[in-house]
Design a protein around this motif. Structure first.
Motif, PDB file in Angstrom:
ATOM      1  N   VAL A  92       0.933  -1.269   0.003  1.00  0.00           N
ATOM      2  CA  VAL A  92      -0.063   0.175  -0.023  1.00  0.00           C
ATOM      3  C   VAL A  92       0.768   1.141   0.008  1.00  0.00           C
ATOM      4  CG1 VAL A  92      -1.962   1.158   1.302  1.00  0.00           C
ATOM      5  CG2 VAL A  92      -1.605  -1.103   1.315  1.00  0.00           C
ATOM      6  N   ASP A 111      -3.061   5.306  -2.774  1.00  0.00           N
ATOM      7  CA  ASP A 111      -3.831   4.329  -2.206  1.00  0.00           C
ATOM      8  C   ASP A 111      -5.284   4.620  -1.519  1.00  0.00           C
ATOM      9  OD1 ASP A 111      -2.671   2.751  -4.328  1.00  0.00           O
ATOM     10  OD2 ASP A 111      -1.466   1.701  -2.799  1.00  0.00           O
ATOM     11  N   ALA A 116      -1.596   7.432   2.238  1.00  0.00           N
ATOM     12  CA  ALA A 116      -2.807   6.519   1.771  1.00  0.00           C
ATOM     13  C   ALA A 116      -4.211   7.060   2.195  1.00  0.00           C
ATOM     14  CB  ALA A 116      -2.968   4.956   2.223  1.00  0.00           C
ATOM     15  N   VAL A 155      -7.420  -0.576  -1.907  1.00  0.00           N
ATOM     16  CA  VAL A 155      -6.639  -1.687  -2.302  1.00  0.00           C
ATOM     17  C   VAL A 155      -6.640  -2.566  -0.996  1.00  0.00           C
ATOM     18  CG1 VAL A 155      -5.216  -0.587  -4.031  1.00  0.00           C
ATOM     19  CG2 VAL A 155      -4.514  -0.441  -1.361  1.00  0.00           C
TER      20      VAL A 155
END
Ligand code: WT7
Length: 658
Positions: free
Chosen positions: A132, A136, A160, A184
């Motif tokens: 990750v 993301d 993220a 994700v």
């Protein structure tokens, strides 16, 4: 109560409160407003420099070149988790308690700033180990916990973008959000515990992923809460604690641009599917910190408790970000206000010596009822002397509830900040400042310094005080929504409509300013959005959920009606694919429909009343007469002109609610 009557009841903060407040007295408030008016960018830049640590200082403040896609502090870089954790430790607060967590059953766990940083870093490294990275999206479906806060901070640490989905949403709603974000990874827990009952979380994630459309999800990270058996999918699902245990407790923050999306949070609009409200890092964090400082007047020795869930914006701004950015000590509570009894809030305030308490009118109203029926759960049966400030949020607070809260919880010594804001605004917009603003029960009083709130008519012209109108914000502010994720056009249409030449932010609420004081009172949504127990719901969303029960429902219309406890209640008018039922049959079908809505959206959206008819009241041109439905829902005698109604006989059928 008329405006004049309301305004005659002014509550003043005591001299002691004024003397010690961050914003001390109305002159100080006016001076800040003046500073913002004279030099708007200078005002916000000063706050951003004073309250946040920047890796690269910004050189630009507000960029309006691509309005309404405004940018703030764009060339500055920072990290939200660095600001909430490392920065406090560097200031010597490493051993200070950051979070006091109380579980549903009463067990208490505390973490210091150093411990929270270590946990956050391990989670951040765990996410990194799975690939990750910055940009993301990670969906978090978890209940109130230190892990939940750490998971959000961990996402922020690596850049993220998190999207927290409230644990009360159904598998279908969760799926829709996972798909829309393109997440994700999903972070969840095996179960959540509320009111003594374990409820599945991981099981619902499995169901959501099974519904399809979530192909981007590579991993599901599971926090162990109850340890009861759950299904773990080989290669996809991992216990977060196992993965994190072997990770280092340090993690270099990912320095992101101020406009980098810190989070997406879905909220209901008047049409279509929920909107993914996109927030920035710099501007958002600034307002989270600044409002915590000025509205909540947070100081070093305070114990702050915001009872909201981290699944809502209130939990984001006033649990995960604001109080931590200022190095405060806060409560995180897993349970519900009525378990083991309706004295839970008062007991927790007593046990943890809470000094600032922030909750919703709906909770207050239900606790008033319980307290009036049973002295043992009345605030007077507890020692609440640690309190110095109270807050309210989510819906208008009726003056009677305000006065009860003021007297019985605040001991007539604590100011109440009635904070008006929205998911889209990121933080408080119109609110009293506790050591300055004279309070009026039921009014959110005056704009936060720097916020250019105003009331206009349909053409965007200012309306004089004393006349109601449409609430707008005339200038962009740092923590405002940046866009609707993946739908710039809907963002512009929803918030910067052509009616106001695209110049003003449209809040979606009606409001009125008092003729004398200029105080704002919010009069309610002007779109098809309902507010049930402080939760926002679109009538169209509930209608779609009802008609998706294709074996039964032909047509549905949903309106709100006032409710003593929940503020508003959901009322559904339903036409079945068979004659309108009555009696026990109607009751059984109503239950079936409620369960269906619960499955489609979540229990919070279940209609309180369901009324069946062989048709809906429509004009001859086929438009559903919603105003008439609202009158029926309220139980009013129909005085409206029903001559245009195609089939007046159905009014009798709709008279019965199930
Ligand atoms: C809507 C926003 C703000 C965090 C929780 C709700 C209503 C909110 C107040 C208040 C009157 C209020 C408005 C607003 N609202 N606070 N103090 N007085 N109304 O966030 O789910 O985005 O809902 O809640 O109608 O538009 P949200």
């Amino acid at each position: 109560m008329s405006q004049a009557e309301t305004q005659s009841k002014l509550y003043l903060p005591s001299d002691a409160v004024v003397a010690s407040a961050h914003v001390s007295g109305m002159d100080a408030y006016h001076a800040l407003c003046k500073e913002a008016e004279t030099d708007y960018e200078g005002f916000w830049a000063r706050q951003a420099r004073e309250l946040l640590s920047w890796k690269t200082p910004f050189t630009t403040v507000l960029d309006e070149s691509n309005a309404p896609f405004f940018k703030w502090f764009e060339d500055g870089t920072l990290n939200a988790s660095y600001n909430c954790l490392d920065r406090n430790i560097e200031r010597g607060l490493g051993d200070k308690t950051a979070i006091i967590f109380e579980a549903d059953g009463g067990e208490v766990t505390k973490v210091t700033y150093s411990e929270l940083l270590a946990k956050t870093c391990q989670y951040a490294n765990a996410l990194k180990s799975l690939g990750v990275t910055k940009g993301d999206r990670v969906v978090i479906y978890i209940s109130m916990s230190i892990d939940g806060v750490a998971a959000m901070q961990a996402c922020a640490r690596i850049g993220a973008t998190h999207s927290v989905v409230f644990g009360g949403f159904s598998a279908q709603s969760l799926r829709d959000r996972i798909e829309d974000t393109g997440a994700v990874a999903v972070i969840t827990a095996d179960h959540q515990v509320r009111g003594g009952k374990p409820l599945a979380l991981k099981g619902i994630v499995d169901e959501a992923l099974g519904l399809g459309g979530c192909d981007a999800v590579k991993n599901v990270l599971v926090v162990k809460r109850t340890g009861s058996p759950i299904n773990m999918v080989e290669g996809r699902d991992l216990w977060l604690a196992d993965l994190a245990a072997s990770q280092p407790t340090t993690c270099e923050p990912e320095w992101v641009g101020a406009e980098h999306p810190l989070f997406l949070l879905y909220t209901s609009g008047s049409t279509g599917k929920p909107k993914g409200v996109q927030h920035s890092t710099g501007g958002y964090l600034l307002h989270a910190a600044l409002t915590t400082q000025w509205t909540f007047d947070l100081k070093a020795d305070d114990v702050f408790w915001c009872t909201a869930d981290i699944g809502w914006v209130t939990g984001h701004t006033y649990i995960t970000y604001g109080p931590l950015a200022l190095g405060g000590t806060e409560i995180v509570f897993e349970g519900v206000p009525t378990y083991p009894d309706a004295g839970r809030f008062w007991k927790m305030i007593q046990d943890h010596k809470v000094s600032i308490f922030y909750t919703a009118p709906t909770a207050i109203r239900s606790l008033i009822k319980a307290a009036e029926a049973n002295d043992a759960v009345h605030p007077k049966s507890y020692d609440l002397s640690s309190l110095r400030l109270l807050g309210s949020v989510g819906e208008p607070i009726n003056p009677a509830a305000w006065e009860w809260y003021y007297k019985n919880v605040g001991g007539s010594r604590c100011p109440i900040v009635d904070t008006f804001w929205q998911t889209e605004t990121g933080g408080h917009m119109i609110t009293p400042l506790p050591g300055a603003t004279p309070m009026v029960p039921g009014s959110c009083t005056l704009p936060f310094p720097g916020i250019q709130a105003a009331i206009v008519d349909e053409t965007g012209k200012d309306v004089p005080n004393g006349q109601g109108g449409i609430l707008v914000v005339k200038r962009p502010w740092p923590s405002m929504i940046r866009t609707i994720w993946g739908d710039n056009e809907r963002f512009v249409k929803s918030y910067y409509p052509a009616d106001f030449q695209g110049k003003y932010y449209l809040a979606g609420d009606g409001a009125i300013r008092d003729a004398e004081t200029g105080y704002f009172t919010i009069t309610g949504r002007i779109d098809d959005v309902l507010n049930v127990s402080g939760h926002r719901m679109g009538t169209m969303e509930i209608e779609s959920a009802l008609v998706s029960c294709t074996e039964l429902v032909a047509e549905a219309a949903v309106v709100g009606r006032p409710d003593e406890t929940t503020g508003e209640a959901v009322c559904a008018f339903v036409v079945l694919k068979r004659p309108a039922p009555t009696g026990d049959e109607a009751k059984a079908i109503a239950k079936q429909l409620r369960d269906h809505v619960g499955k489609e959206i979540g229990p919070i959206a279940k209609p309180k009343d369901i009324r069946f008819g062989d048709n809906l009241p429509k004009t001859r041109s086929g438009k559903i007469m919603r105003r008439l439905l609202r009158s029926i829902a309220k139980g009013e005698t129909i005085t409206q002109d029903t001559s245009t109604l195609e089939n007046p006989a159905i009014l009798d059928q709709l008279g019965q609610a199930y």
